[in-house]
Design a protein around this motif. Structure first.
Motif, PDB file in Angstrom:
ATOM      1  N   SER A   2       0.829  -1.205   0.000  1.00 18.88           N
ATOM      2  CA  SER A   2       0.000   0.000   0.000  1.00 18.88           C
ATOM      3  C   SER A   2       0.864   1.255   0.000  1.00 18.88           C
ATOM      4  N   THR A   3       0.242   2.367  -0.376  1.00 16.97           N
ATOM      5  CA  THR A   3       0.932   3.661  -0.365  1.00 16.97           C
ATOM      6  C   THR A   3       1.421   3.982   1.040  1.00 16.97           C
ATOM      7  N   MET A   4       0.625   3.643   2.039  1.00 19.56           N
ATOM      8  CA  MET A   4       1.003   3.923   3.420  1.00 19.56           C
ATOM      9  C   MET A   4       2.283   3.165   3.772  1.00 19.56           C
ATOM     10  N   HIS A   5       2.408   1.939   3.276  1.00 16.74           N
ATOM     11  CA  HIS A   5       3.606   1.161   3.561  1.00 16.74           C
ATOM     12  C   HIS A   5       4.835   1.814   2.924  1.00 16.74           C
ATOM     13  N   ILE A   6       4.699   2.282   1.698  1.00 22.45           N
ATOM     14  CA  ILE A   6       5.807   2.966   1.033  1.00 22.45           C
ATOM     15  C   ILE A   6       6.180   4.226   1.812  1.00 22.45           C
ATOM     16  N   GLU A   7       5.166   4.973   2.223  1.00 24.05           N
ATOM     17  CA  GLU A   7       5.405   6.199   2.999  1.00 24.05           C
ATOM     18  C   GLU A   7       6.146   5.871   4.299  1.00 24.05           C
ATOM     19  N   GLU A   8       5.745   4.799   4.947  1.00 20.50           N
ATOM     20  CA  GLU A   8       6.392   4.384   6.197  1.00 20.50           C
ATOM     21  C   GLU A   8       7.841   3.970   5.952  1.00 20.50           C
ATOM     22  N   CYS A   9       8.095   3.273   4.868  1.00 16.24           N
ATOM     23  CA  CYS A   9       9.461   2.866   4.525  1.00 16.24           C
ATOM     24  C   CYS A   9      10.351   4.081   4.287  1.00 16.24           C
ATOM     25  N   VAL A  10       9.826   5.066   3.565  1.00 10.76           N
ATOM     26  CA  VAL A  10      10.586   6.284   3.291  1.00 10.76           C
ATOM     27  C   VAL A  10      10.865   7.024   4.595  1.00 10.76           C
TER      28      VAL A  10
END
Length: 78
Positions: A2-10
């Motif tokens: 999910s986009t949220m997961h990508i945001e969290e990784c960044v």
């Protein structure tokens, strides 16, 4: 993913980066982050679009000429 997961990784990567700098101050972080995200984004989209620049540009919401310029900048085309 999910986009949220990508945001969290960044977010986590940036936090680690700043922590690892210790007492040193960061410099040019914006361009650094844009470059490390933009190149893999372009690579993946171009692969899924079968290297069709018009299709990839549409998917990315970019003008085809802008996409071509970015592909050249990242040396993804000649």
């Amino acid at each position: 993913m999910s986009t949220m997961h990508i945001e969290e990784c960044v977010r986590n990567s940036l936090t680690d980066y700043l922590r690892d700098l210790g007492e040193s101050e960061p410099n040019g972080m914006y361009n650094m982050v844009v470059n490390v995200v933009e190149k893999p984004l372009l690579e993946v989209v171009m692969q899924h679009a079968d290297n069709n620049q018009s299709k990839a540009a549409q998917w990315l919401g970019l003008n085809r000429n802008t996409l071509r310029k970015k592909l050249l900048e990242h040396k993804l085309i000649e």
